[in-house]
Motif scaffolding. Structure first.
Motif, PDB file in Angstrom:
ATOM      1  N   PHE A 168       0.826  -1.211   0.000  1.00 47.89           N
ATOM      2  CA  PHE A 168       0.000   0.000   0.000  1.00 47.89           C
ATOM      3  C   PHE A 168       0.865   1.268   0.000  1.00 47.89           C
ATOM      4  CE2 PHE A 168      -3.334  -2.999   0.913  1.00 47.89           C
ATOM      5  CZ  PHE A 168      -4.431  -2.440   0.277  1.00 47.89           C
ATOM      6  N   GLN A 169       2.000   1.210   0.678  1.00 47.11           N
ATOM      7  CA  GLN A 169       2.919   2.359   0.632  1.00 47.11           C
ATOM      8  C   GLN A 169       3.364   2.631  -0.802  1.00 47.11           C
ATOM      9  OE1 GLN A 169       6.009   1.132   3.354  1.00 47.11           O
ATOM     10  NE2 GLN A 169       5.042   2.075   5.139  1.00 47.11           N
ATOM     11  N   LYS A 213       2.552   5.751  -3.654  1.00 51.04           N
ATOM     12  CA  LYS A 213       3.622   6.496  -4.341  1.00 51.04           C
ATOM     13  C   LYS A 213       3.480   6.420  -5.863  1.00 51.04           C
ATOM     14  CE  LYS A 213       7.134   5.412  -0.831  1.00 51.04           C
ATOM     15  NZ  LYS A 213       8.308   4.526  -0.608  1.00 51.04           N
ATOM     16  N   GLY A 214       2.504   5.624  -6.335  1.00 48.55           N
ATOM     17  CA  GLY A 214       2.271   5.530  -7.776  1.00 48.55           C
ATOM     18  C   GLY A 214       2.815   4.277  -8.443  1.00 48.55           C
ATOM     19  N   ILE A 249      -0.634  -0.990  -7.677  1.00 54.32           N
ATOM     20  CA  ILE A 249      -2.000  -0.483  -7.884  1.00 54.32           C
ATOM     21  C   ILE A 249      -2.838  -1.521  -8.638  1.00 54.32           C
ATOM     22  CG2 ILE A 249      -3.378   1.259  -9.117  1.00 54.32           C
ATOM     23  CD1 ILE A 249      -1.021   3.240  -8.523  1.00 54.32           C
ATOM     24  N   ALA A 250      -2.250  -2.122  -9.681  1.00 50.71           N
ATOM     25  CA  ALA A 250      -2.974  -3.109 -10.491  1.00 50.71           C
ATOM     26  C   ALA A 250      -3.331  -4.348  -9.663  1.00 50.71           C
ATOM     27  CB  ALA A 250      -2.134  -3.508 -11.708  1.00 50.71           C
ATOM     28  N   SER A 251      -2.403  -4.793  -8.815  1.00 52.55           N
ATOM     29  CA  SER A 251      -2.662  -5.976  -7.985  1.00 52.55           C
ATOM     30  C   SER A 251      -3.762  -5.699  -6.953  1.00 52.55           C
ATOM     31  CB  SER A 251      -1.381  -6.424  -7.270  1.00 52.55           C
ATOM     32  OG  SER A 251      -0.459  -6.952  -8.198  1.00 52.55           O
TER      33      SER A 251
END
Length: 293
Positions: A199-200, A204-205, A210-212
């Motif tokens: 999540f960290q 941060k992008g 994000i996809a997972s």
């Protein structure tokens, strides 16, 4: 003041404390489960915990929350995975009542966590609540009018084994599945990742993280929708370590559920997050003890 010993037996730690007659945990501690020592080792630790509390004063009851499949009437473990060897068949109620001469009750840990939320947590105003714990696997319980629905043979809501199109629910939407997906995407060993780091990185992008997470959320939406179609809960309570990421997850999960539910149901089903966190097992064990009194 009454003193009920509350004990929450997990695969890693045993949390324990004293609950007073107002339902407040007035002292609490924890020790390592050492699950590899098996059922007899855990029973021995439980007796040590009780002995220590008895040294401080009399007790009025023993309330236990435990991993594994629990028969609350017999007060025993009837099935447990390989994480705790020789745990099935452990007769907590009989042994502890014979030893200490006080009423003892035991319930499954996910049911206890759900009961805690239904009585004094995120679902305390709900007549029907579905509670899910997302962690190593996915556990679930259904609470109707502040009472756990057990099913015919005490195996209701074993939702982790529910089949989705791509596999079992917990193989797709648990924290374990998320970590494995992220590690694979980065070409890393699984040991290099945990929920907090994922999540960290996502914040941060990191597009792979994000996809997972988005994949996990999609599967959670599918699985939760299937359960909502069957039991029509007022609230779905989500607990487990990664659900501490409420700010990141809440809107995304609500959208995922909307995509998978017809509008009339989606509008009447709220996703909320567990409040009690580490004390849920002990509190739920106490509420179960009171319910059976």
């Amino acid at each position: 003041m009454t003193r009920t010993v509350a004990i929450d037996i997990g695969g890693t730690m045993i949390k324990h404390g004293i609950v007073d007659n107002l339902g407040c945990i007035v002292e609490a501690s924890e020790l390592a489960t050492e699950a590899y020592k098996g059922g007899p080792g855990i029973l021995q630790k439980v007796c040590q915990i009780i002995d220590n509390y008895l040294a401080e004063g009399s007790i009025d009851g023993i309330a236990i929350s435990s991993a594994g499949m629990v028969d609350p009437d017999e007060g025993c473990i009837f099935y447990s995975g390989p994480q705790i060897p020789n745990y099935a068949g452990t007769q907590f109620k009989k042994v502890l009542e014979d030893t200490y001469q006080v009423r003892t009750e035991i319930e499954n840990d996910v049911n206890c966590a759900g009961l805690a939320e239904a009585v004094s947590g995120s679902a305390k105003d709900s007549s029907i609540a579905l509670c899910l714990t997302i962690g190593t696997g996915i556990g679930g319980c259904l609470i109707i009018d502040k009472t756990v629905f057990h099913g015919f043979s005490n195996s209701a809501c074993e939702v982790g084994y529910m089949h989705l199109s791509d596999g079992d629910f917990q193989d797709l939407a648990s924290t374990t599945a998320l970590i494995a997906d992220v590690a694979k995407a980065h070409g890393d060993e699984i040991s290099r990742w945990d929920g907090r780091r994922i999540f960290q990185e996502a914040k941060k992008g990191n597009e792979k993280c994000i996809a997972s997470i988005d994949r996990m959320i999609n599967y959670l939406g599918q699985g939760i929708a299937n359960m909502v179609y069957v039991v029509n809960p007022e609230k779905v309570v989500l607990g487990g370590g990664i659900m501490a990421q409420k700010d990141y997850l809440q809107d995304k999960l609500s959208e995922s559920l909307k995509r998978n539910l017809v509008t009339s149901l989606a509008e009447k089903t709220a996703i909320v997050f567990a409040q009690h966190e580490n004390q849920a097992g002990m509190l739920g064990a106490y509420y179960h003890f009171k319910n059976r009194g």
